[in-house]
Design an enzyme around this catalytic site. Sequence first.
Site, PDB file in Angstrom:
ATOM      1  N   GLN A  27       1.028  -1.200  -0.024  1.00  0.00           N
ATOM      2  CA  GLN A  27      -0.114   0.110   0.030  1.00  0.00           C
ATOM      3  C   GLN A  27       0.833   1.332  -0.149  1.00  0.00           C
ATOM      4  O   GLN A  27       0.444   2.362  -0.181  1.00  0.00           O
ATOM      5  CB  GLN A  27      -0.751   0.126   1.214  1.00  0.00           C
ATOM      6  CG  GLN A  27      -2.050  -1.060   1.276  1.00  0.00           C
ATOM      7  CD  GLN A  27      -2.959  -0.745   0.191  1.00  0.00           C
ATOM      8  OE1 GLN A  27      -3.409   0.337  -0.139  1.00  0.00           O
ATOM      9  NE2 GLN A  27      -3.707  -1.928  -0.215  1.00  0.00           N
ATOM     10  N   CYS A  82     -19.734  -8.627   6.233  1.00  0.00           N
ATOM     11  CA  CYS A  82     -20.748  -9.247   5.339  1.00  0.00           C
ATOM     12  C   CYS A  82     -20.139  -9.134   3.785  1.00  0.00           C
ATOM     13  O   CYS A  82     -20.604  -9.914   3.038  1.00  0.00           O
ATOM     14  CB  CYS A  82     -21.992  -8.171   5.408  1.00  0.00           C
ATOM     15  SG  CYS A  82     -23.113  -8.838   6.705  1.00  0.00           S
TER      16      CYS A  82
END
Lengths: 398, 144
Positions: free
Chosen positions: A182, A328
């Site tokens: 990153q 989720c």
Amino acid sequence: MAERRIIYMDHAATTFTRPDVVSAMLPYFTEHFGNPSSVYSIARVTKEAIERSRIQVATALGAEQDEIYFTGGGTESDNWAIKGVALANRKRGNHIITSKIEHHAVLHSCQFLEKEGFEVTYLPVDRNGMVSPEDLEKAITDRTILVTIMYANNEIGTIEPIAELGAIARKHNVYFHTDAVQAIGSVPIDVKAQNIDLLSLSAHKFYGPKGIGALYIKKGVRIENLLHGGGQEKRRRAGTENIPGIVGLGRAIELATADIPGHSARVAAMRDRLVTGILEKIPYARINGHPEKRLPGNINISFEFIEGESILIWLDDVGICASTGSACTSGSLEPSHVLLATGLPVEISHGSLRLTLGDANKPGDVDVILDVLPKVVSKLREMSPLHQKTEKDRRCDV
Amino acid sequence: MYSDKVMDHFKNPRNVGEIEDADGIGEVGNPSCGDIMKITLKIKNNIVVDAKFKTFGCGAAIASSSMATELVRGKTLEEAWEVSNKAVAEALEGLPPIKMHCSVLAEGGIHKAINDYRRRHSLPEWEEKNLHIHDHDNDVECQH
């Protein structure tokens, strides 16, 4: 249907490939396709292209040309660094130190080694996601062979004190690896000055192509091969070279590191205006990660009383691409291991949103988000049983 | 990832809110698991005359609550009890496998609200089949 503009705020997931990079790659698909291991002269062109690219990567990291090895991406580089060092040094010891907030390429490699008899210490982080050099110092034993700490976190953007951690590892004669996937293009890196022995990077995080990465291995580091086969990459990484990818990686890293301060300042200006606006307009919101020591494009924000995926679906509906550490979406029901490691309560971790800005963004994108996001959050809060309770609680407190 | 029906019920949820003088209230889930549903029912002459929900959760959780309240409205308590998680998922034209627990949660919310009504009226409570999933303290899918 009218064409709608996509607002891409997920640069930490991947980036578009710069047209410049694509142009550099194209001749290596059709014209210069020779296998560099071949004898005939057309193969020489590809061999030279690989070495040019190796110099570009080495220059960006402050490394030597022959310390750069091309891989299939960040995940392979991490796997190679960790498993390769562990296996080559097992006579010296079996202890590895990492942190709780690493990418799964690192965490799962460490967990694999645990099954093979290695011992792994997972260092905690503070509420901003920082690893403490004192903790590292304390964790090192005479059995420690490797320390692996990420340069900057993919979820919350926190930049770790790499030079300091590297110095501690070096003092104890322990190899130091950092997953810098990153960080490239966002922070200046100098592997020599920062005491880094191994460093992983991946081209598609800095406007290069997918499926190509590199591992910096300092001269003299004892490491086993991960892939066995042909004699490519000085007999260290088998497999016919991905020439277009390697050329793209070289050009992309050159472009990404040409003006790090200028680029970071442009991205951070948009990011900061977005953060300020969100905090002004949306109550019960908190920024995750370090207030200053963070990647210029990263926003990770938790909205109480609502769940992250439902925010994403609404944003997607108006063409905004974002991400969440919440469970989720990632296919498991667990909230982000990174947010939990910073001590954020589980229920608040579920309501987190990651916006990562970069070159796909224009300042106007910030205004669109600032218009849309407060509406989305308030709509979801209206239907949340948690929000209502809090409103009631507050009324009772008065 | 979601069917048009799920998206419709997520974006235009039916029956959002809370019935003030509800006859039965069912709250299931746990914030640490990422979903809570609160179902309130108005019951007259053994019939569900109104059903509302409030939900903290993902898109599937919100759509499941919306659909479940739609399905039980106008039904007798016996009929409403038989609205299964499968029926909710089918009415939504399917849910992704990892989201099936959202429909289970919706069924659980309805059951809890009905049993709350029965308790208030000194009627014997009906037995819930999926108690371990309704009660998130023992939920195998969520260990928090």
